[in-house]
Design a protein around this motif. Structure first.
Motif, PDB file in Angstrom:
ATOM      1  N   UNK A   1       0.841  -1.197   0.000  1.00 15.36           N
ATOM      2  CA  UNK A   1       0.000   0.000   0.000  1.00 15.36           C
ATOM      3  C   UNK A   1       0.882   1.256   0.000  1.00 15.36           C
ATOM      4  N   UNK A   2       0.262   2.373  -0.353  1.00 11.21           N
ATOM      5  CA  UNK A   2       0.988   3.636  -0.414  1.00 11.21           C
ATOM      6  C   UNK A   2       1.327   4.181   0.973  1.00 11.21           C
ATOM      7  N   UNK A   3       0.358   4.115   1.878  1.00  5.41           N
ATOM      8  CA  UNK A   3       0.548   4.694   3.220  1.00  5.41           C
ATOM      9  C   UNK A   3       0.253   3.628   4.266  1.00  5.41           C
ATOM     10  N   UNK A   4       1.278   3.266   5.011  1.00  2.48           N
ATOM     11  CA  UNK A   4       1.128   2.184   5.987  1.00  2.48           C
ATOM     12  C   UNK A   4       1.627   2.674   7.340  1.00  2.48           C
ATOM     13  N   UNK A   5       0.861   2.424   8.385  1.00  4.74           N
ATOM     14  CA  UNK A   5       1.304   2.813   9.725  1.00  4.74           C
ATOM     15  C   UNK A   5       1.392   1.590  10.621  1.00  4.74           C
ATOM     16  N   UNK A   6       2.269   1.684  11.604  1.00  4.15           N
ATOM     17  CA  UNK A   6       2.409   0.654  12.626  1.00  4.15           C
ATOM     18  C   UNK A   6       2.143   1.342  13.955  1.00  4.15           C
TER      19      UNK A   6
END
Ligand SMILES: Nc1ncnc2c1ncn2[C@@H]1O[C@H](COP(=O)(O)OP(=O)(O)OP(=O)(O)O)[C@@H](O)[C@H]1O
Ligand SMILES: [Mg+2]
Length: 247
Positions: free
Chosen positions: A35-40
């Motif tokens: 994906x383009x924008x991934x957060x953890x």
């Protein structure tokens, strides 16, 4: 977008000392991030930074493998680092020159011909609203200004993937909004850890970490809602898991 793949990747430390069984910082993880924008997201110590460092070959998996577009981080860390830019939480880890302008210019040394570097550096600094601070001693910059500066230094070379470890911790509201807008406009794939749940909710995909395990993997709003519920449940009196009416 790049393909970041974890294949049974795990991180265990301590067992090599012979004292005790060691500690698992990241349990075997298998997933692909495209994906383009991934957060953890996840609690302090849940393994977010450990996971991010695997992607830029700053940490080797002790089992399994991590690849970026098929390049194994353990076999070819130099290629990985040319494609993946890593922005540390602590900007002093990144800023080594006396001023931001010099740092940005230095970071361009491999990718931009010498005579074009000054103009490119000026352009990058301007994009982050750092022009007025570009020639000031980095020691005299505020923490947030340094954090933005570190982001500018990493972005200057145009990595395909940008990994950010808590990019907004030191920023005030105005600069958080600037960061958010800047990230949204970037062509790069972005993988970041954050405690800023608004920032996370705006991502295409969010991993929720707990004790070194991914316990949720969903779109931004759903994963953030899950994490909020999980924290709520954890704060209620009584044994964990005994309250809250299921997950
Ligand atoms: N080399 C190491 N040896 C032993 N433990 C380590 C090592 N590196 C990290 N840890 C531990 O691993 C756990 C996960 O650390 P990590 O930095 O990935 O957490 P985090 O989710 O990024 O937390 P934070 O939100 O505080 O930044 C922590 O408990 C940390 O103390
Ligand atoms: Mg961390």
């Amino acid at each position: 977008m790049s393909r970041i793949a974890f294949d049974g990747a795990a991180v265990e430390v301590g067992s090599e000392t012979g004292r005790g069984a060691g500690r698992t910082l990241l349990h075997p993880l298998t997933l692909e991030l495209t994906e383009r924008r991934i957060a953890v997201i996840g609690a302090n110590g849940s393994g977010k930074s450990t996971l991010l460092k695997l992607v830029d070959a700053l940490q080797e998996p002790t089992a399994g493998s991590v690849t970026v577009d098929g390049v194994d981080t353990r076999h070819d860390p130099a290629t990985i680092r040319s494609r993946v830019g890593f922005v540390f939480t602590d900007p002093s880890a990144q800023l080594i020159m006396p001023t931001l302008r010099e740092d940005v210019t230095l970071s361009l040394r491999r990718s931009v011909p010498r005579r074009e570097r000054a103009a490119r550096a000026a352009e990058v600094l301007d994009r982050f609203g750092l022009t007025a601070l570009a020639d000031q001693s980095v020691f005299d910059l505020s923490a947030g200004e340094r954090q933005l500066g570190a982001l500018a230094v990493v972005l200057a070379v145009g990595p395909a993937v940008l990994v950010l470890d808590e990019p907004s911790t030191l920023l005030d509201l105005r600069n958080t909004l600037l960061l958010r807008r800047t990230l949204a406009a970037l062509d790069q794939q972005v993988l970041m850890s954050t405690h800023d749940l608004d920032l996370a909710a705006a991502c295409d995909r969010v991993l929720v970490l707990e004790d070194g395990r991914v316990i949720a993997d969903d779109d931004g709003p759903a994963a953030v809602a899950f994490y909020r519920r999980r924290c709520d449940e954890g704060l209620r009196p009584g044994p964990p898991g005994s309250t809250g009416g299921g997950s």
